[in-house]
Design a protein around this motif. Structure first.
Motif, PDB file in Angstrom:
ATOM      1  N   LEU A  94      78.537  43.543  26.134  1.00  0.00           N
ATOM      2  CA  LEU A  94      77.157  43.766  25.701  1.00  0.00           C
ATOM      3  C   LEU A  94      76.263  44.069  26.898  1.00  0.00           C
ATOM      4  O   LEU A  94      75.435  44.993  26.857  1.00  0.00           O
ATOM      5  N   ASP A  95      76.437  43.292  27.957  1.00  0.00           N
ATOM      6  CA  ASP A  95      75.649  43.499  29.171  1.00  0.00           C
ATOM      7  C   ASP A  95      75.929  44.878  29.765  1.00  0.00           C
ATOM      8  O   ASP A  95      75.011  45.568  30.235  1.00  0.00           O
ATOM      9  N   SER A  96      77.197  45.263  29.744  1.00  0.00           N
ATOM     10  CA  SER A  96      77.586  46.556  30.297  1.00  0.00           C
ATOM     11  C   SER A  96      76.937  47.704  29.525  1.00  0.00           C
ATOM     12  O   SER A  96      76.429  48.658  30.114  1.00  0.00           O
ATOM     13  N   VAL A  97      76.951  47.579  28.204  1.00  0.00           N
ATOM     14  CA  VAL A  97      76.329  48.608  27.357  1.00  0.00           C
ATOM     15  C   VAL A  97      74.824  48.634  27.582  1.00  0.00           C
ATOM     16  O   VAL A  97      74.212  49.709  27.664  1.00  0.00           O
ATOM     17  N   ALA A  98      74.223  47.461  27.684  1.00  0.00           N
ATOM     18  CA  ALA A  98      72.779  47.381  27.904  1.00  0.00           C
ATOM     19  C   ALA A  98      72.404  48.041  29.226  1.00  0.00           C
ATOM     20  O   ALA A  98      71.399  48.761  29.311  1.00  0.00           O
ATOM     21  N   GLU A  99      73.200  47.801  30.267  1.00  0.00           N
ATOM     22  CA  GLU A  99      72.935  48.412  31.568  1.00  0.00           C
ATOM     23  C   GLU A  99      73.058  49.933  31.492  1.00  0.00           C
ATOM     24  O   GLU A  99      72.247  50.662  32.076  1.00  0.00           O
ATOM     25  N   GLU A 100      74.079  50.388  30.781  1.00  0.00           N
ATOM     26  CA  GLU A 100      74.289  51.832  30.639  1.00  0.00           C
ATOM     27  C   GLU A 100      73.124  52.488  29.905  1.00  0.00           C
ATOM     28  O   GLU A 100      72.623  53.545  30.323  1.00  0.00           O
ATOM     29  N   ARG A 101      72.692  51.854  28.830  1.00  0.00           N
ATOM     30  CA  ARG A 101      71.592  52.409  28.043  1.00  0.00           C
ATOM     31  C   ARG A 101      70.275  52.343  28.811  1.00  0.00           C
ATOM     32  O   ARG A 101      69.439  53.241  28.720  1.00  0.00           O
ATOM     33  N   SER A 102      70.083  51.275  29.581  1.00  0.00           N
ATOM     34  CA  SER A 102      68.874  51.142  30.380  1.00  0.00           C
ATOM     35  C   SER A 102      68.826  52.218  31.458  1.00  0.00           C
ATOM     36  O   SER A 102      67.762  52.801  31.723  1.00  0.00           O
ATOM     37  N   ALA A 103      69.977  52.483  32.077  1.00  0.00           N
ATOM     38  CA  ALA A 103      70.045  53.521  33.106  1.00  0.00           C
ATOM     39  C   ALA A 103      69.724  54.889  32.525  1.00  0.00           C
ATOM     40  O   ALA A 103      69.023  55.698  33.149  1.00  0.00           O
ATOM     41  N   LYS A 104      70.218  55.135  31.303  1.00  0.00           N
ATOM     42  CA  LYS A 104      69.937  56.407  30.629  1.00  0.00           C
ATOM     43  C   LYS A 104      68.454  56.508  30.287  1.00  0.00           C
ATOM     44  O   LYS A 104      67.825  57.571  30.476  1.00  0.00           O
ATOM     45  N   GLU A 105      67.877  55.437  29.797  1.00  0.00           N
ATOM     46  CA  GLU A 105      66.454  55.425  29.466  1.00  0.00           C
ATOM     47  C   GLU A 105      65.607  55.663  30.708  1.00  0.00           C
ATOM     48  O   GLU A 105      64.629  56.424  30.680  1.00  0.00           O
ATOM     49  N   LEU A 106      65.999  55.032  31.810  1.00  0.00           N
ATOM     50  CA  LEU A 106      65.261  55.195  33.065  1.00  0.00           C
ATOM     51  C   LEU A 106      65.328  56.646  33.541  1.00  0.00           C
ATOM     52  O   LEU A 106      64.323  57.214  33.984  1.00  0.00           O
ATOM     53  N   GLU A 107      66.506  57.232  33.434  1.00  0.00           N
ATOM     54  CA  GLU A 107      66.684  58.632  33.828  1.00  0.00           C
ATOM     55  C   GLU A 107      65.799  59.550  32.982  1.00  0.00           C
ATOM     56  O   GLU A 107      65.162  60.473  33.506  1.00  0.00           O
ATOM     57  N   ASP A 108      65.744  59.283  31.672  1.00  0.00           N
ATOM     58  CA  ASP A 108      64.922  60.099  30.762  1.00  0.00           C
ATOM     59  C   ASP A 108      63.435  59.961  31.098  1.00  0.00           C
ATOM     60  O   ASP A 108      62.695  60.952  31.077  1.00  0.00           O
ATOM     61  N   LEU A 109      62.999  58.736  31.380  1.00  0.00           N
ATOM     62  CA  LEU A 109      61.592  58.508  31.716  1.00  0.00           C
ATOM     63  C   LEU A 109      61.203  59.266  32.975  1.00  0.00           C
ATOM     64  O   LEU A 109      60.149  59.919  33.034  1.00  0.00           O
ATOM     65  N   LYS A 110      62.051  59.178  33.988  1.00  0.00           N
ATOM     66  CA  LYS A 110      61.749  59.849  35.249  1.00  0.00           C
ATOM     67  C   LYS A 110      61.750  61.358  35.098  1.00  0.00           C
ATOM     68  O   LYS A 110      60.868  62.056  35.636  1.00  0.00           O
ATOM     69  N   SER A 111      62.717  61.881  34.363  1.00  0.00           N
ATOM     70  CA  SER A 111      62.818  63.329  34.206  1.00  0.00           C
ATOM     71  C   SER A 111      61.667  63.901  33.391  1.00  0.00           C
ATOM     72  O   SER A 111      61.335  65.083  33.516  1.00  0.00           O
ATOM     73  N   ASN A 112      61.031  63.044  32.574  1.00  0.00           N
ATOM     74  CA  ASN A 112      59.895  63.485  31.763  1.00  0.00           C
ATOM     75  C   ASN A 112      58.549  63.114  32.386  1.00  0.00           C
ATOM     76  O   ASN A 112      57.504  63.260  31.743  1.00  0.00           O
ATOM     77  N   GLY A 113      58.579  62.631  33.616  1.00  0.00           N
ATOM     78  CA  GLY A 113      57.346  62.372  34.337  1.00  0.00           C
ATOM     79  C   GLY A 113      56.646  61.075  34.016  1.00  0.00           C
ATOM     80  O   GLY A 113      55.479  60.889  34.385  1.00  0.00           O
ATOM     81  N   TYR A 114      57.346  60.140  33.365  1.00  0.00           N
ATOM     82  CA  TYR A 114      56.739  58.854  33.019  1.00  0.00           C
ATOM     83  C   TYR A 114      56.941  57.860  34.166  1.00  0.00           C
ATOM     84  O   TYR A 114      57.768  56.951  34.091  1.00  0.00           O
ATOM     85  N   GLU A 115      56.174  58.038  35.237  1.00  0.00           N
ATOM     86  CA  GLU A 115      56.341  57.207  36.426  1.00  0.00           C
ATOM     87  C   GLU A 115      56.013  55.740  36.162  1.00  0.00           C
ATOM     88  O   GLU A 115      56.719  54.837  36.630  1.00  0.00           O
ATOM     89  N   ILE A 116      54.934  55.498  35.445  1.00  0.00           N
ATOM     90  CA  ILE A 116      54.521  54.118  35.192  1.00  0.00           C
ATOM     91  C   ILE A 116      55.551  53.397  34.333  1.00  0.00           C
ATOM     92  O   ILE A 116      55.985  52.282  34.656  1.00  0.00           O
TER      93      ILE A 116
END
Length: 231
Positions: A94-116
């Motif tokens: 569960l932790d591994s999946v959560a980390e993977e999904r969090s990393a993907k979410e972080l990548e999406d936020l950064k690529s879309n300019g959501y710095e905050i």
């Protein structure tokens, strides 16, 4: 000693749903396998504890000279060992999946300019790492806090301190706050910044206490404080 409370129908339904979803597949094979392994353990453990609760409530031990208790114990303790092992594997997946999904979410936020929003997610993930490291050693208590190993905590704290300072500067740009869709009537960003600063200071005080070999006072120990109340 027996628990007087059993499990509800909802508890059993939850196990059934998790097991059913694991069979259908979630897209995470290791998680599905871990869920499929732990569900039968959990269900049987619940059944045994329900049986123990009923047995205790009815004081059945007075009728059979603890014969059923011996039967329950004979199955319960080996099952607990299996359950803890399988449950640990499930939580790790569960932790591994959560980390993977969090990393993907972080990548999406950064690529879309959501710095905050990206900064907030990074800080929350880092705070979670720090908290895990702080309480990793079960032998460390308020009474012996100076024995805490801060080897892994210090670099995490340094990273968090920098991100907190950077975040404070970042949210000074009101136009950026509006661009990222935050509601000006619900000051979530300032609340987050305040909480981050409080957490940062609390961890800092723990580190300083360890580095300076300053034990807690008797009052703080009685209160269960790791710092002077900041964390």
């Amino acid at each position: 000693t027996y628990t007087s409370y059993g499990f509800s129908e909802y508890d059993y339904e939850l196990i059934d749903k998790v097991e059913e979803q694991a069979k259908k597949g979630t897209g995470y094979e290791k998680l599905d396998a871990a869920a499929a392994a732990v569900c039968p353990d959990a269900r049987r453990l619940m059944e045994l504890l329900d049986s123990a609760a009923s047995y205790g409530n009815q004081q059945g031990y007075a009728d059979d000279d603890y014969a059923k208790a011996k039967e329950i114990h004979a199955e319960l303790y080996p099952l607990l060992n299996t359950y803890y092992s399988d449950a640990s594997a499930f939580v790790n997946e569960l932790d591994s999946v959560a980390e993977e999904r969090s990393a993907k979410e972080l990548e999406d936020l950064k690529s879309n300019g959501y710095e905050i929003r990206a900064s907030m997610l990074e800080m929350m993930n880092l705070a979670s790492e720090i908290s895990t490291a702080l309480y990793a050693d079960e032998n460390i208590t308020s009474a012996n806090i100076t024995e805490l190993d801060i080897t892994n905590i210090k670099p995490l704290y340094d990273d968090f301190a920098k991100k907190t300072a950077d975040f404070t500067e970042l949210i000074k740009d009101e136009s950026k706050i509006e661009e990222e869709g935050f509601d000006p009537d619900f000051n979530r960003i300032d609340d987050f910044a305040d909480a981050a600063a409080e957490f940062k200071v609390g961890v800092q005080k723990i580190i300083e206490r360890v580095e300076n070999n300053e034990p807690l006072s008797e009052i703080d120990i009685q209160m269960g404080n790791l710092t002077d109340g900041s964390l």
